[in-house]
Design an enzyme around this catalytic site. Structure first.
Site, short mmCIF file in Angstrom:
data_model
loop_
_atom_site.label_atom_id
_atom_site.label_comp_id
_atom_site.label_asym_id
_atom_site.label_seq_id
_atom_site.Cartn_x
_atom_site.Cartn_y
_atom_site.Cartn_z
N LEU A 25 -19.74 43.17 5.77
CA LEU A 25 -19.70 42.98 4.31
C LEU A 25 -19.39 41.51 3.99
N THR A 26 -18.33 40.99 4.62
CA THR A 26 -17.84 39.64 4.30
C THR A 26 -18.81 38.56 4.75
N TRP A 72 -16.63 36.89 10.06
CA TRP A 72 -15.35 37.59 10.28
C TRP A 72 -15.56 39.09 10.45
N GLU A 132 -9.41 43.80 4.39
CA GLU A 132 -9.44 45.05 3.60
C GLU A 132 -8.77 44.87 2.23
N THR A 186 -15.27 42.37 12.60
CA THR A 186 -14.64 43.04 13.75
C THR A 186 -15.72 43.72 14.59
N SER A 221 -15.85 53.19 -1.17
CA SER A 221 -15.38 54.48 -0.63
C SER A 221 -15.12 54.37 0.88
N CYS A 222 -15.88 53.51 1.55
CA CYS A 222 -15.61 53.28 2.99
C CYS A 222 -14.30 52.50 3.14
N ARG A 264 -5.88 49.48 16.73
CA ARG A 264 -6.04 50.28 15.50
C ARG A 264 -7.27 49.80 14.72
N PHE A 291 -10.82 39.51 -12.69
CA PHE A 291 -11.79 38.84 -11.81
C PHE A 291 -12.88 38.15 -12.61
P1 TGC Z 1 -15.35 46.96 -9.82
O1 TGC Z 1 -16.05 46.63 -11.09
O2 TGC Z 1 -13.89 47.20 -9.84
O3 TGC Z 1 -16.05 48.22 -9.12
C1 TGC Z 1 -17.44 48.31 -8.92
C2 TGC Z 1 -17.77 49.79 -8.75
O4 TGC Z 1 -17.05 50.33 -7.64
C3 TGC Z 1 -16.15 51.38 -8.09
N1 TGC Z 1 -14.91 51.23 -7.34
C4 TGC Z 1 -14.51 52.08 -6.40
N2 TGC Z 1 -15.07 53.20 -5.92
C5 TGC Z 1 -14.42 53.85 -4.91
N3 TGC Z 1 -13.26 53.39 -4.40
C6 TGC Z 1 -12.67 52.26 -4.85
N4 TGC Z 1 -11.54 51.81 -4.32
C7 TGC Z 1 -13.31 51.55 -5.89
N5 TGC Z 1 -13.02 50.40 -6.56
C8 TGC Z 1 -14.00 50.23 -7.45
C9 TGC Z 1 -15.98 51.14 -9.58
O5 TGC Z 1 -15.64 52.33 -10.25
C10 TGC Z 1 -17.35 50.64 -9.95
O6 TGC Z 1 -18.22 51.76 -9.99
P2 TGC Z 1 -19.44 51.81 -11.03
O7 TGC Z 1 -20.09 53.14 -10.76
O8 TGC Z 1 -18.81 51.69 -12.39
O9 TGC Z 1 -20.31 50.64 -10.71
O10 TGC Z 1 -15.73 45.82 -8.81
P3 TGC Z 1 -15.25 44.37 -8.78
O11 TGC Z 1 -16.42 43.53 -8.41
O12 TGC Z 1 -14.51 43.99 -10.03
O13 TGC Z 1 -14.27 44.52 -7.55
C11 TGC Z 1 -13.53 43.49 -7.19
C12 TGC Z 1 -12.61 43.82 -6.02
C13 TGC Z 1 -11.76 42.61 -5.80
C14 TGC Z 1 -11.73 44.99 -6.34
C15 TGC Z 1 -13.42 44.16 -4.74
O14 TGC Z 1 -14.46 43.28 -4.59
C16 TGC Z 1 -12.57 44.18 -3.50
O15 TGC Z 1 -11.98 45.20 -3.17
N6 TGC Z 1 -12.49 43.04 -2.75
C17 TGC Z 1 -11.83 42.99 -1.44
C18 TGC Z 1 -12.90 42.89 -0.37
C19 TGC Z 1 -12.54 43.69 0.85
O16 TGC Z 1 -11.65 44.51 0.87
N7 TGC Z 1 -13.29 43.48 1.90
C20 TGC Z 1 -13.11 44.24 3.12
C21 TGC Z 1 -14.17 43.93 4.13
S1 TGC Z 1 -14.18 45.03 5.51
C22 TGC Z 1 -12.86 44.56 6.42
O17 TGC Z 1 -12.12 43.70 6.09
C23 TGC Z 1 -12.63 45.31 7.72
S2 TGC Z 1 -11.23 44.77 8.55
C24 TGC Z 1 -11.12 45.74 9.93
C25 TGC Z 1 -10.24 46.96 9.74
O18 TGC Z 1 -10.34 47.68 8.75
O19 TGC Z 1 -9.41 47.25 10.64
P1 FAD Z 2 -10.53 34.52 0.14
O1 FAD Z 2 -11.29 35.54 -0.61
O2 FAD Z 2 -11.04 33.13 0.14
O3 FAD Z 2 -9.02 34.53 -0.37
C1 FAD Z 2 -8.09 33.51 0.03
C2 FAD Z 2 -6.78 33.72 -0.75
O4 FAD Z 2 -7.04 33.63 -2.16
C3 FAD Z 2 -6.16 35.11 -0.53
O5 FAD Z 2 -4.76 34.97 -0.49
C4 FAD Z 2 -6.54 35.90 -1.77
O6 FAD Z 2 -5.57 36.88 -2.10
C5 FAD Z 2 -6.56 34.79 -2.83
N1 FAD Z 2 -7.48 35.13 -3.93
C6 FAD Z 2 -8.82 35.34 -3.87
N2 FAD Z 2 -9.31 35.61 -5.09
C7 FAD Z 2 -8.25 35.58 -5.96
C8 FAD Z 2 -8.09 35.79 -7.36
N3 FAD Z 2 -9.13 36.13 -8.12
N4 FAD Z 2 -6.86 35.64 -7.89
C9 FAD Z 2 -5.79 35.34 -7.12
N5 FAD Z 2 -5.86 35.12 -5.77
C10 FAD Z 2 -7.08 35.26 -5.21
N6 FAD Z 2 -14.86 41.75 6.89
C11 FAD Z 2 -15.87 42.65 7.07
O7 FAD Z 2 -16.76 42.79 6.24
N7 FAD Z 2 -15.89 43.42 8.20
C12 FAD Z 2 -14.97 43.32 9.17
O8 FAD Z 2 -15.03 44.06 10.17
C13 FAD Z 2 -13.92 42.37 9.02
N8 FAD Z 2 -13.00 42.17 10.02
C14 FAD Z 2 -12.08 41.15 9.92
C15 FAD Z 2 -11.26 40.85 11.02
C16 FAD Z 2 -10.38 39.79 10.95
C17 FAD Z 2 -9.56 39.43 12.15
C18 FAD Z 2 -10.24 39.06 9.74
C19 FAD Z 2 -9.24 37.95 9.62
C20 FAD Z 2 -11.06 39.35 8.66
C21 FAD Z 2 -12.01 40.38 8.73
N9 FAD Z 2 -12.90 40.65 7.68
C22 FAD Z 2 -13.90 41.57 7.83
C23 FAD Z 2 -12.93 39.78 6.51
C24 FAD Z 2 -11.85 40.12 5.49
O9 FAD Z 2 -12.15 41.30 4.80
C25 FAD Z 2 -11.71 38.91 4.54
O10 FAD Z 2 -11.11 37.88 5.28
C26 FAD Z 2 -10.90 39.27 3.29
O11 FAD Z 2 -11.64 40.11 2.45
C27 FAD Z 2 -10.47 37.99 2.51
O12 FAD Z 2 -11.55 37.13 2.30
P2 FAD Z 2 -11.41 35.57 2.66
O13 FAD Z 2 -10.87 35.44 4.03
O14 FAD Z 2 -12.73 34.95 2.38
O15 FAD Z 2 -10.32 35.00 1.67
#
Ligand code: TGC
Ligand code: FAD
Length: 390
Positions: A135-136, A166, A370, A168, A244-245, A94, A390
Site C-alpha cells: 500500500l505504502t 517499506w 499501520e 514487509t 478493513s484489512c 508477529r 486531513f
Molecule cells: P476516510 O474518508 O476516513 O475513509 C475512506 C473510506 O474508508 C472507510 N473507512 C473505513 N472502513 C473500514 N475500516 C476503517 N478503519 C475505516 N476507516 C475509514 C470510510 O468509511 C470511507 O468509506 P466510504 O464508503 O465513505 O468511502 O479516508 P481518509 O482518506 O480521510 O483516511 C485517512 C486515514 C489517515 C485515516 C487513512 O489514510 C489511514 O489510516 N492512514 C494510515 C495508513 C496506514 O495505516 N497504512 C498501513 C500500511 S500497511 C502496514 O503498515 C503493514 S505493517 C506490517 C504489520 O502489520 O505487521
Molecule cells: P509519514 O506519513 O511521512 O509521517 C511522518 C510523521 O508525520 C508521523 O509521525 C505522522 O504521525 C506525522 N503525520 C503525518 N500526517 C500528519 C497529519 N496530517 N497531522 C499530524 N501529523 C501527521 N506499508 C505497507 O503498505 N505494507 C507493509 O507491509 C509495511 N510494512 C512496514 C514495515 C516497516 C518496518 C515499516 C517501518 C513500515 C512499513 N510500512 C508498510 C509502511 C508504514 O505503514 C508507513 O511507514 C506508515 O504508514 C507511515 O508513513 P510514513 O513512514 O511515510 O510517515
C-alpha cells in the site's frame, strides 16, 4: 491471595475458553523452544529463517480465523493471543504472521473469487507460500490515497505501473497484494490486485541497514508494465476494503505489543529482585516498586481492553474506534514500559542478551506502521467531532 493475581488481576487469561488456553500454551511453547534460542543472533545478522513459515502453518498461526482452505476457525481472541505470545520473542515474527494473515489471506478470503481462494489460500495458510501487502509508497505513507501506482485496462486484464516502499516480506514474497489507482489517480478508483513472483516487470529491492525489526525483511516492490489478468483482480469496494484489512492487522498489533511489554516487565522484575545495590535488592526501593506498579497497571488495562475488543470482534461488532484506541495507546504505553525496563537494568539493559533494547527499537517501528500514533489520534478526533483534519 491467588498466586498469580498480581500478573493477571482482571483474570483475562483465566477467563479464556479451554480452546483458546490450549492455543496460547502451544504458541508459547513453540515461541520459547523454536524462536527464542536464535533471536539475538538472527537480529544481529538481519536473518529470517524461511522454513519458519511452514512451522507457523503447521501450528495453525496463518489465517487462523478462517474456517476453510486449511484454516482452523480460531476465535479473534486466539488470534490476539498468538500475536501476544509471538511478540514476546520479537515484533518481526508477529509482523510476518500479521501480514500473511490479515493483509494477504484476509483480503483474498474477503474479496477474492472462488477460483482465487482455491488457488492461493491453501499454500498461504500452510506457509508454503509467503505473501506481502503493498500500500505504502515513498510519497504516500500516512496518506495512501496520494499513491502514484496506477492500473490501466488492457485487453482481458490491466497494466500496472509504479512502486511500493517499506513493504514487509516483499523481498521473500511469492504473492503480492498491490493497491493501485486508475491512470488519472482518482482517489475513489482504488483497486487491489494479486501478483505472483516471476511475472514480467515485477521486482523487489531490500531496504538495507534497518535498525529496527531487523529479523523481518522489508523492501520495495517495483512494478513496470506488469500485466494482471482480470482473474487476479480483487472484488474490492473502495477504501473501506483497504481499511478493513488494516483493522485486523492493527487489532493483532494491539495484543502483540503487550507481549513485548510483558516480556520486558518480567525480565526487569527478576533483575531488580536479584540486583543488590546500596546493600539491598533494587526491588526493595519505593521508586522501583512504583515503576513495577505502573507497568503492571498499563499492561493489564491494555489486556483487559484487548479481550473486550476480541469478544466484540467475535460477535462481528463495529470495533473501528476500539482498534484505533488500542493500536495507539498500547504502542505508546508499551514503548514507555520497555524504556523504563531498560532503565531498571542500568548498563546491563543495553546488552543484547537481556533482549530489552531490541524490543525497544522494534516498538519504534510498530508505533509508526499501520497508522502512526498521531494518525490514530486524528482518526479518533474525526470520529468524535465529524470534522476531518486531513
Ligand atoms: P476516510 O474518508 O476516513 O475513509 C475512506 C473510506 O474508508 C472507510 N473507512 C473505513 N472502513 C473500514 N475500516 C476503517 N478503519 C475505516 N476507516 C475509514 C470510510 O468509511 C470511507 O468509506 P466510504 O464508503 O465513505 O468511502 O479516508 P481518509 O482518506 O480521510 O483516511 C485517512 C486515514 C489517515 C485515516 C487513512 O489514510 C489511514 O489510516 N492512514 C494510515 C495508513 C496506514 O495505516 N497504512 C498501513 C500500511 S500497511 C502496514 O503498515 C503493514 S505493517 C506490517 C504489520 O502489520 O505487521
Ligand atoms: P509519514 O506519513 O511521512 O509521517 C511522518 C510523521 O508525520 C508521523 O509521525 C505522522 O504521525 C506525522 N503525520 C503525518 N500526517 C500528519 C497529519 N496530517 N497531522 C499530524 N501529523 C501527521 N506499508 C505497507 O503498505 N505494507 C507493509 O507491509 C509495511 N510494512 C512496514 C514495515 C516497516 C518496518 C515499516 C517501518 C513500515 C512499513 N510500512 C508498510 C509502511 C508504514 O505503514 C508507513 O511507514 C506508515 O504508514 C507511515 O508513513 P510514513 O513512514 O511515510 O510517515
Amino acid at each position: 491471595m491467588k498466586q498469580n493475581s498480581w500478573f493477571d488481576p482482571f483474570f483475562v487469561f483465566e477467563s479464556l475458553s479451554e480452546e483458546d488456553k490450549l492455543i496460547q500454551k502451544n504458541v508459547k511453547n513453540f515461541s520459547e523452544d523454536v524462536l527464542k534460542p536464535n533471536v539475538v543472533e538472527y537480529n544481529k545478522n538481519h536473518h529470517f529463517d524461511l522454513e519458519l513459515y511452514k512451522e507457523f502453518g503447521k501450528l495453525g498461526l496463518l489465517g487462523s480465523t478462517l474456517k476453510t482452505h486449511g484454516g482452523s476457525g480460531a476465535s479473534y481472541t486466539a488470534y490476539g493471543l498468538i500475536a501476544y505470545e509471538i511478540e514476546k520473542i520479537d515484533s518481526s515474527y508477529r509482523s510476518s504472521i500479521s501480514v500473511q494473515s490479515s493483509l494477504v489471506i484476509n483480503p483474498i478470503n474477503s474479496f477474492g473469487s472462488k477460483e482465487q481462494k482455491d488457488k492461493y489460500l491453501p499454500d498461504l495458510i500452510s506457509g508454503n507460500k509467503i505473501g506481502c501487502f503493498g500500500l505504502t509508497e515513498t510519497e504516500a505513507g500516512s496518506d495512501p490515497s496520494s499513491m502514484k501506482t496506477t492500473y490501466k485496462k488492457y485487453q482481458d486484464g490491466y497494466i500496472l505501473n509504479g512502486s511500493k516502499h517499506w513493504i514487509t516480506n516483499s523481498p521473500i514474497a511469492d504473492i503480492f497484494i498491490v493497491w493501485a489507482l486508475n491512470e488519472n489517480c482518482e482517489t475513489n478508483s482504488i483497486k487491489g490486485f494479486i501478483l505472483e513472483k516471476g511475472v514480467k516487470g515485477l521486482s523487489t529491492k531490500v531496504i538495507e541497514n534497518k535498525t529496527s525489526l531487523k529479523i523481518s525483511p522489508t523492501g520495495q516492490i517495483l512494478i513496470e508494465n506488469v500485466f494482471v489478468h482480470d482473474s487476479d483482480c480483487l472484488e474490492t469496494s473502495g477504501w473501506s476494503s483497504v481499511f478493513s484489512c488494516l483493522n485486523k492487522a492493527r487489532f493483532g498489533i494491539s495484543w502483540g505489543v503487550l507481549g513485548s511489554a510483558t516480556e520486558c516487565w518480567l525480565i526487569a522484575k527478576e533483575y531488580v529482585e536479584n540486583r543488590i545495590m546500596f546493600k539491598k535488592p533494587l526491588a526493595s526501593n519505593q521508586l522501583i516498586q512504583k515503576k513495577l506498579a505502573d507497568i503492571q497497571t498499563e499492561i493489564n488495562l491494555g489486556l483487559a481492553s484487548c479481550i473486550l475488543t476480541s469478544k466484540a470482534m467475535d460477535q462481528d461488532r463495529d470495533t473501528i474506534n476500539a482498534i484505533s484506541v488500542l493500536k495507539r495507546n498500547n504502542c505508546k504505553k508499551s514503548l514507555d514500559i520497555v524504556r523504563n525496563c531498560r532503565d531498571m537494568l542500568g548498563a546491563n539493559g543495553l546488552v543484547e542478551e537481556y533482549h530489552i533494547m531490541r524490543h525497544l527499537v522494534n516498538l519504534e517501528t510498530v508505533k509508526t506502521y499501520e497508522g502512526a500514533e498521531d494518525i490514530h489520534a486524528l482518526i479518533l478526533g474525526k470520529n468524535q467531532t465529524n470534522i476531518s483534519s486531513f
